[in-house]
Design a protein around this motif. Structure first.
Motif, PDB file in Angstrom:
ATOM      1  N   PRO A 149      15.656  -5.616  18.517  1.00 52.18           N
ATOM      2  CA  PRO A 149      14.464  -6.468  18.631  1.00 52.18           C
ATOM      3  C   PRO A 149      13.134  -5.712  18.535  1.00 52.18           C
ATOM      4  N   ASN A 150      13.161  -4.397  18.627  1.00 51.14           N
ATOM      5  CA  ASN A 150      11.923  -3.627  18.641  1.00 51.14           C
ATOM      6  C   ASN A 150      11.370  -3.432  17.242  1.00 51.14           C
ATOM      7  N   THR A 151      10.130  -2.990  17.195  1.00 52.85           N
ATOM      8  CA  THR A 151       9.477  -2.740  15.922  1.00 52.85           C
ATOM      9  C   THR A 151      10.131  -1.587  15.178  1.00 52.85           C
ATOM     10  N   ASN A 152      10.544  -0.560  15.905  1.00 52.59           N
ATOM     11  CA  ASN A 152      11.189   0.591  15.291  1.00 52.59           C
ATOM     12  C   ASN A 152      12.573   0.186  14.782  1.00 52.59           C
ATOM     13  N   GLN A 153      12.773   0.232  13.487  1.00 54.57           N
ATOM     14  CA  GLN A 153      14.012  -0.235  12.867  1.00 54.57           C
ATOM     15  C   GLN A 153      14.927   0.907  12.421  1.00 54.57           C
ATOM     16  N   THR A 154      14.724   2.103  12.986  1.00 55.86           N
ATOM     17  CA  THR A 154      15.531   3.259  12.609  1.00 55.86           C
ATOM     18  C   THR A 154      17.003   3.030  12.893  1.00 55.86           C
ATOM     19  N   ARG A 155      17.320   2.550  14.065  1.00 55.61           N
ATOM     20  CA  ARG A 155      18.721   2.311  14.422  1.00 55.61           C
ATOM     21  C   ARG A 155      19.327   1.203  13.565  1.00 55.61           C
ATOM     22  N   ASN A 156      18.546   0.194  13.266  1.00 59.88           N
ATOM     23  CA  ASN A 156      19.002  -0.892  12.403  1.00 59.88           C
ATOM     24  C   ASN A 156      19.348  -0.341  11.017  1.00 59.88           C
ATOM     25  N   CYS A 157      18.508   0.506  10.498  1.00 58.42           N
ATOM     26  CA  CYS A 157      18.736   1.140   9.204  1.00 58.42           C
ATOM     27  C   CYS A 157      20.051   1.906   9.214  1.00 58.42           C
ATOM     28  N   PHE A 158      20.237   2.782  10.180  1.00 54.31           N
ATOM     29  CA  PHE A 158      21.433   3.612  10.252  1.00 54.31           C
ATOM     30  C   PHE A 158      22.688   2.771  10.462  1.00 54.31           C
ATOM     31  N   GLN A 159      22.596   1.753  11.315  1.00 55.46           N
ATOM     32  CA  GLN A 159      23.758   0.907  11.594  1.00 55.46           C
ATOM     33  C   GLN A 159      24.203   0.133  10.354  1.00 55.46           C
ATOM     34  N   ASN A 160      23.266  -0.368   9.589  1.00 54.56           N
ATOM     35  CA  ASN A 160      23.627  -1.086   8.365  1.00 54.56           C
ATOM     36  C   ASN A 160      24.206  -0.147   7.316  1.00 54.56           C
ATOM     37  N   TYR A 161      23.732   1.096   7.278  1.00 56.45           N
ATOM     38  CA  TYR A 161      24.318   2.091   6.382  1.00 56.45           C
ATOM     39  C   TYR A 161      25.767   2.354   6.770  1.00 56.45           C
TER      40      TYR A 161
ATOM     41  N   CYS B  27      15.637   1.105   5.041  1.00 57.60           N
ATOM     42  CA  CYS B  27      15.667   2.569   5.104  1.00 57.60           C
ATOM     43  C   CYS B  27      14.781   3.218   4.044  1.00 57.60           C
ATOM     44  N   PRO B  28      14.152   4.326   4.408  1.00 57.43           N
ATOM     45  CA  PRO B  28      13.454   5.121   3.390  1.00 57.43           C
ATOM     46  C   PRO B  28      14.467   5.704   2.398  1.00 57.43           C
ATOM     47  N   ILE B  29      14.095   5.785   1.156  1.00 52.97           N
ATOM     48  CA  ILE B  29      15.003   6.265   0.110  1.00 52.97           C
ATOM     49  C   ILE B  29      15.457   7.697   0.393  1.00 52.97           C
TER      50      ILE B  29
END
Length: 86
Positions: A22-34, A65-67
Protein backbone atom coordinates in the motif's frame (compact mmCIF):
# COMPACT_ATOMS: atom_id res chain seq x y z
CA UNK A 1 -12.28 -17.57 -16.40
CA UNK A 2 -9.46 -18.00 -18.94
CA UNK A 3 -11.20 -15.50 -21.21
CA UNK A 4 -11.31 -13.01 -18.33
CA UNK A 5 -7.55 -13.37 -17.76
CA UNK A 6 -6.84 -12.98 -21.46
CA UNK A 7 -9.07 -9.90 -21.57
CA UNK A 8 -7.23 -8.36 -18.60
CA UNK A 9 -3.86 -9.01 -20.21
CA UNK A 10 -4.97 -7.59 -23.56
CA UNK A 11 -6.47 -4.44 -21.99
CA UNK A 12 -3.53 -3.94 -19.60
CA UNK A 13 -2.40 -0.34 -19.23
CA UNK A 14 -0.48 -0.02 -15.97
CA UNK A 15 0.02 -1.94 -12.76
CA UNK A 16 -3.17 -2.08 -10.68
CA UNK A 17 -3.26 -1.39 -6.97
CA UNK A 18 -1.92 -4.30 -4.93
CA UNK A 19 -3.11 -4.33 -1.31
CA UNK A 20 0.04 -6.18 -0.26
CA UNK A 21 2.05 -3.04 -1.10
CA UNK A 22 0.00 0.00 0.00
CA UNK A 23 2.94 2.39 0.37
CA UNK A 24 4.30 4.77 -2.21
CA UNK A 25 7.59 2.88 -2.41
CA UNK A 26 6.94 0.08 -4.91
CA UNK A 27 10.35 -1.62 -4.71
CA UNK A 28 9.02 -4.74 -3.03
CA UNK A 29 6.09 -4.87 -5.44
CA UNK A 30 8.53 -4.74 -8.35
CA UNK A 31 10.70 -7.55 -6.99
CA UNK A 32 7.73 -9.72 -6.00
CA UNK A 33 6.18 -9.52 -9.46
CA UNK A 34 9.54 -10.39 -11.02
CA UNK A 35 9.76 -13.46 -8.78
CA UNK A 36 6.13 -14.39 -9.44
CA UNK A 37 6.68 -14.25 -13.19
CA UNK A 38 9.67 -16.57 -13.09
CA UNK A 39 8.03 -18.93 -10.59
CA UNK A 40 4.90 -19.10 -12.73
CA UNK A 41 6.96 -19.77 -15.86
CA UNK A 42 8.95 -22.48 -14.12
CA UNK A 43 5.89 -24.18 -12.61
CA UNK A 44 3.87 -24.20 -15.83
CA UNK A 45 6.82 -25.14 -18.03
CA UNK A 46 7.64 -28.21 -15.94
CA UNK A 47 4.02 -29.35 -16.31
CA UNK A 48 4.10 -28.65 -20.07
CA UNK A 49 1.21 -26.18 -19.77
CA UNK A 50 0.58 -22.84 -21.44
CA UNK A 51 2.61 -20.06 -19.79
CA UNK A 52 0.46 -17.20 -21.11
CA UNK A 53 -1.10 -16.47 -17.68
CA UNK A 54 2.42 -15.56 -16.50
CA UNK A 55 2.50 -12.64 -18.92
CA UNK A 56 0.47 -10.62 -16.40
CA UNK A 57 3.34 -10.60 -13.91
CA UNK A 58 5.81 -9.69 -16.63
CA UNK A 59 3.74 -6.72 -17.74
CA UNK A 60 3.38 -5.52 -14.15
CA UNK A 61 7.07 -5.72 -13.31
CA UNK A 62 7.99 -4.12 -16.64
CA UNK A 63 5.77 -1.15 -15.82
CA UNK A 64 6.96 -0.77 -12.20
CA UNK A 65 10.63 -1.78 -12.24
CA UNK A 66 13.50 0.28 -13.61
CA UNK A 67 14.97 -1.35 -16.72
CA UNK A 68 18.44 -1.45 -15.15
CA UNK A 69 17.15 -3.59 -12.27
CA UNK A 70 15.46 -6.06 -14.60
CA UNK A 71 18.54 -6.42 -16.79
CA UNK A 72 20.72 -6.91 -13.70
CA UNK A 73 18.36 -9.60 -12.35
CA UNK A 74 18.25 -11.31 -15.75
CA UNK A 75 22.06 -11.39 -15.82
CA UNK A 76 22.11 -12.80 -12.29
CA UNK A 77 19.61 -15.51 -13.26
CA UNK A 78 21.78 -16.53 -16.20
CA UNK A 79 24.93 -16.67 -14.09
CA UNK A 80 23.22 -18.45 -11.18
CA UNK A 81 23.81 -15.68 -8.63
CA UNK A 82 20.24 -14.37 -8.32
CA UNK A 83 19.42 -13.83 -4.62
CA UNK A 84 15.70 -14.78 -4.81
CA UNK A 85 14.16 -18.24 -4.66
CA UNK A 86 12.57 -19.23 -7.95
Amino acid sequence: MAANIEENIRCYRTAPFDARFPNTNQTRNCFQNYLDFHRCNKALSTKNKDVSPCEWYQKVYNSICPISWVSKWDDQLESGTFPGKI
